[in-house]
Motif scaffolding. Structure first.
Motif, PDB file in Angstrom:
ATOM      1  N   LEU A 284      -0.810  27.368 -23.647  1.00 56.10           N
ATOM      2  CA  LEU A 284      -0.166  27.569 -24.941  1.00 56.10           C
ATOM      3  C   LEU A 284      -0.115  29.063 -25.234  1.00 56.10           C
ATOM      4  N   ILE A 285       1.049  29.549 -25.662  1.00 55.60           N
ATOM      5  CA  ILE A 285       1.203  30.959 -26.016  1.00 55.60           C
ATOM      6  C   ILE A 285       1.356  31.068 -27.536  1.00 55.60           C
ATOM      7  N   VAL A 286       0.492  31.845 -28.153  1.00 54.92           N
ATOM      8  CA  VAL A 286       0.529  32.058 -29.599  1.00 54.92           C
ATOM      9  C   VAL A 286       1.040  33.473 -29.855  1.00 54.92           C
ATOM     10  N   HIS A 287       2.243  33.553 -30.398  1.00 55.81           N
ATOM     11  CA  HIS A 287       2.876  34.854 -30.675  1.00 55.81           C
ATOM     12  C   HIS A 287       2.482  35.300 -32.080  1.00 55.81           C
ATOM     13  N   VAL A 288       1.674  36.358 -32.149  1.00 58.29           N
ATOM     14  CA  VAL A 288       1.198  36.886 -33.429  1.00 58.29           C
ATOM     15  C   VAL A 288       2.132  38.007 -33.880  1.00 58.29           C
ATOM     16  N   ARG A 289       2.693  37.852 -35.083  1.00 55.21           N
ATOM     17  CA  ARG A 289       3.597  38.864 -35.642  1.00 55.21           C
ATOM     18  C   ARG A 289       2.995  39.505 -36.890  1.00 55.21           C
ATOM     19  N   ASP A 290       3.243  40.788 -37.069  1.00 50.90           N
ATOM     20  CA  ASP A 290       2.911  41.462 -38.320  1.00 50.90           C
ATOM     21  C   ASP A 290       4.094  41.255 -39.253  1.00 50.90           C
ATOM     22  N   ILE A 291       3.997  40.226 -40.092  1.00 48.94           N
ATOM     23  CA  ILE A 291       5.135  39.850 -40.928  1.00 48.94           C
ATOM     24  C   ILE A 291       5.349  40.855 -42.058  1.00 48.94           C
ATOM     25  N   SER A 292       4.378  41.740 -42.281  1.00 45.43           N
ATOM     26  CA  SER A 292       4.521  42.737 -43.342  1.00 45.43           C
ATOM     27  C   SER A 292       5.268  43.977 -42.863  1.00 45.43           C
ATOM     28  N   HIS A 293       5.491  44.090 -41.538  1.00 43.19           N
ATOM     29  CA  HIS A 293       6.152  45.284 -40.997  1.00 43.19           C
ATOM     30  C   HIS A 293       7.662  45.207 -41.238  1.00 43.19           C
ATOM     31  N   GLU A 294       8.261  46.320 -41.661  1.00 44.38           N
ATOM     32  CA  GLU A 294       9.687  46.301 -41.977  1.00 44.38           C
ATOM     33  C   GLU A 294      10.560  46.046 -40.751  1.00 44.38           C
ATOM     34  N   ASP A 295      10.020  46.274 -39.569  1.00 41.15           N
ATOM     35  CA  ASP A 295      10.790  46.083 -38.340  1.00 41.15           C
ATOM     36  C   ASP A 295      10.310  44.848 -37.576  1.00 41.15           C
ATOM     37  N   THR A 296       9.764  43.858 -38.307  1.00 39.99           N
ATOM     38  CA  THR A 296       9.116  42.725 -37.643  1.00 39.99           C
ATOM     39  C   THR A 296      10.077  41.909 -36.767  1.00 39.99           C
ATOM     40  N   GLU A 297      11.352  41.790 -37.182  1.00 39.90           N
ATOM     41  CA  GLU A 297      12.313  41.017 -36.389  1.00 39.90           C
ATOM     42  C   GLU A 297      12.576  41.688 -35.043  1.00 39.90           C
ATOM     43  N   ALA A 298      12.765  43.009 -35.065  1.00 38.65           N
ATOM     44  CA  ALA A 298      13.001  43.742 -33.816  1.00 38.65           C
ATOM     45  C   ALA A 298      11.771  43.679 -32.919  1.00 38.65           C
ATOM     46  N   GLN A 299      10.577  43.754 -33.519  1.00 46.42           N
ATOM     47  CA  GLN A 299       9.348  43.658 -32.730  1.00 46.42           C
ATOM     48  C   GLN A 299       9.251  42.299 -32.042  1.00 46.42           C
ATOM     49  N   ASP A 313       8.942  31.051 -19.312  1.00 55.79           N
ATOM     50  CA  ASP A 313      10.180  30.353 -19.676  1.00 55.79           C
ATOM     51  C   ASP A 313      10.080  29.737 -21.070  1.00 55.79           C
ATOM     52  N   ASP A 314      11.229  29.297 -21.583  1.00 56.56           N
ATOM     53  CA  ASP A 314      11.304  28.741 -22.936  1.00 56.56           C
ATOM     54  C   ASP A 314      10.603  27.394 -23.057  1.00 56.56           C
ATOM     55  N   GLU A 315      10.324  26.760 -21.914  1.00 60.31           N
ATOM     56  CA  GLU A 315       9.710  25.438 -21.967  1.00 60.31           C
ATOM     57  C   GLU A 315       8.193  25.503 -22.178  1.00 60.31           C
ATOM     58  N   ARG A 316       7.611  26.694 -22.047  1.00 56.93           N
ATOM     59  CA  ARG A 316       6.164  26.830 -22.248  1.00 56.93           C
ATOM     60  C   ARG A 316       5.825  26.551 -23.718  1.00 56.93           C
ATOM     61  N   PRO A 317       4.858  25.674 -23.980  1.00 60.45           N
ATOM     62  CA  PRO A 317       4.489  25.405 -25.378  1.00 60.45           C
ATOM     63  C   PRO A 317       4.061  26.686 -26.085  1.00 60.45           C
ATOM     64  N   GLY A 318       4.516  26.846 -27.329  1.00 59.80           N
ATOM     65  CA  GLY A 318       4.171  28.060 -28.052  1.00 59.80           C
ATOM     66  C   GLY A 318       4.174  27.858 -29.552  1.00 59.80           C
ATOM     67  N   LEU A 319       3.506  28.759 -30.240  1.00 56.30           N
ATOM     68  CA  LEU A 319       3.487  28.790 -31.699  1.00 56.30           C
ATOM     69  C   LEU A 319       3.741  30.222 -32.150  1.00 56.30           C
ATOM     70  N   GLU A 320       4.324  30.362 -33.324  1.00 52.49           N
ATOM     71  CA  GLU A 320       4.535  31.682 -33.894  1.00 52.49           C
ATOM     72  C   GLU A 320       3.654  31.832 -35.124  1.00 52.49           C
ATOM     73  N   VAL A 321       2.898  32.913 -35.165  1.00 52.75           N
ATOM     74  CA  VAL A 321       1.966  33.153 -36.261  1.00 52.75           C
ATOM     75  C   VAL A 321       2.418  34.377 -37.037  1.00 52.75           C
ATOM     76  N   TRP A 322       2.673  34.186 -38.327  1.00 58.18           N
ATOM     77  CA  TRP A 322       3.053  35.305 -39.195  1.00 58.18           C
ATOM     78  C   TRP A 322       1.785  35.842 -39.840  1.00 58.18           C
ATOM     79  N   ASN A 323       1.262  36.891 -39.281  1.00 56.74           N
ATOM     80  CA  ASN A 323      -0.005  37.456 -39.737  1.00 56.74           C
ATOM     81  C   ASN A 323       0.230  38.494 -40.851  1.00 56.74           C
ATOM     82  N   LYS A 324      -0.837  38.820 -41.540  1.00 58.42           N
ATOM     83  CA  LYS A 324      -0.868  39.857 -42.592  1.00 58.42           C
ATOM     84  C   LYS A 324      -0.072  39.451 -43.838  1.00 58.42           C
ATOM     85  N   ILE A 325      -0.078  38.138 -44.156  1.00 55.98           N
ATOM     86  CA  ILE A 325       0.619  37.724 -45.383  1.00 55.98           C
ATOM     87  C   ILE A 325      -0.095  38.269 -46.625  1.00 55.98           C
TER      88      ILE A 325
END
Length: 423
Positions: A284-299, A313-325
């Motif tokens: 499982l891949i957990v993608h941690v994002r800094d959701i407070s960063h102004e460039d978060t989409e590009a990151q 590949d896209d078939e690998r199970p994954g979750l997206e985590v919006w950190n720093k709320i």
């Protein structure tokens, strides 16, 4: 004027070139470049500028008027090192150093400096050294003599007595051969460690994300480990593995990995491929994002691009985590929470306060339980190797002997099933 001579006085320039199809938003790009420079304790960043250019000049990068203007500014501020946030050719570097009487370091060189300062394990040090030598091999100018004092990491970075390595390509090639041999031994050892872990069928959860997104802070909260977690780019360079018992779920191995960054030099993507192998082997891949960063989409897009280049590949199970709320204002926070309610694959959390962590862990457990399935296999008496492999993997739930062999019920992952099929 007296200055602290233990640090090098540095100035950061971000060239915004109109003809560059991959150019980034100037403000955030400059901020990131300054943060990169600040990650080196040897540097004192005293100024920074965005320099807008219609096109890059082949000999000097900048036009003559801008070179003169900047030169006066650097002279008045007693600047010793100019960091240019982008690629600089050896010719441009040599010409600018002469024009400004300062040392020049481009984005690749700066990232290599940071990597050399951060790498801790033997593999990390070897990978950085190989990447640095490959980079230096194309340069006839000395890239790193601005940092006079010896420090940890590469050993030759900043060393005034190592100019022969930079000048003599044959010596560099010989050195690269030796490093590759050493690295192969280290990688072989890590392969054995992975094989040992495979015998204990813990799923691997890999934390990935843009550098400084908060992966190490989340890792520390989940494991209690004292991993370096600072508000600093590239704080973590070597993968850290810890066993974690999920509430009402399986035990897992959690892996904290190096942060990704836009325009990561190709030399470093190749050099750090082995470090990122934990990601390739993750359940499982957990993608941690800094959701407070102004460039978060590009990151987020940069992370996706690098994962694809690594073969995830896209078939690998994954979750997206919006950190720093916890850093969002009320409106943005409500919008983020509303989005996560609509999308079950996204979780809003604060690794610092712990908000949202329980829901994330519960979903990780659900994902990993689904990653294992129960199968019944029929093996003949002559297939002892296959039977022994199943027991070594600790996936056997039950076994019944028949007239022709064994009927074995297993609980395993798709990856284990594929490995079994290849035996």
């Amino acid at each position: 004027m007296e200055h602290d001579r233990t640090q090098t006085r540095a100035w950061v320039l971000h060239p915004e070139i109109k003809s560059d199809e991959q150019r980034r938003v100037p403000g955030p790009a400059l901020e990131e470049a300054v943060a990169l420079a600040a990650a080196l304790p040897d540097l004192d960043v005293i100024g920074s500028d965005v320099v807008r250019l219609p096109r890059a000049q082949p000999g000097y990068l900048f036009g003559s008027g801008k070179i003169e203007e900047l030169g006066e500014r650097f002279h008045d501020a007693e600047v010793e090192l100019v960091l240019i946030d982008g690629p600089v050719t050896p010719v441009q570097q040599r010409n600018l150093e002469k024009a400004w009487n300062v040392k020049i370091l481009d984005r690749t060189g700066l990232i290599l400096e940071i990597f050399s300062d951060r790498a801790r394990t033997r593999e990390g040090v070897l990978q950085v050294e190989m990447a640095a030598l490959s980079y230096q091999r194309t340069r006839l100018v000395r890239a790193w003599t601005h940092l006079e004092r010896q420090r940890g990491g590469l050993g030759f970075v900043g060393g005034p007595g190592e100019t022969q390595i930079e000048a003599d390509r044959r010596a560099i090639d010989d050195h690269l051969v030796r490093l590759r041999r050493q690295l192969q031994k280290v990688i072989k050892t890590r392969t054995l460690h992975r094989a040992a872990r495979a015998k204990v069928p813990y799923p691997i959860v890999a934390l990935v994300g843009y550098t400084n997104a908060g992966k190490s802070t989340l890792f520390n909260r989940l494991t209690g480990a004292e991993v370096m977690a600072k508000d600093m780019l590239f704080a973590t360079l070597d993968p850290t593995m810890r066993r974690v018992e999920l509430p009402d779920g399986p035990e897992v191995i959690l892996s904290d990995t190096v942060g990704f960054i836009s325009n990561l030099p190709t030399e470093l993507v190749a050099a750090f491929r082995a470090t990122l192998e934990e990601v390739l082997g993750a359940d499982l891949i957990v993608h941690v994002r800094d959701i407070s960063h102004e460039d978060t989409e590009a990151q987020a897009q940069d992370v996706a691009t690098i994962l694809t280049s690594l073969g995830v590949d896209d078939e690998r199970p994954g979750l997206e985590v919006w950190n720093k709320i916890d850093l969002l204002d009320t409106d943005d926070r409500e919008a983020a929470l509303a989005r996560t309610e609509r999308d079950p694959e996204i979780f809003a959390i604060s690794a610092v306060t712990g908000e949202g962590i329980d829901s994330l862990l519960a979903e990780i457990a659900v994902k990993l339980q689904g990653a294992r399935r129960e199968d019944t296999l029929t093996l003949g008496f002559a297939e002892g190797d296959k039977r022994a492999w199943l027991f070594r993997q600790d996936v056997v739930r039950s076994e019944k002997q028949t007239e022709t062999g064994f009927e074995i019920t297993v609980l395993w992952t798709d990856r284990q099933a594929a490995k079994f099929a290849s035996i």
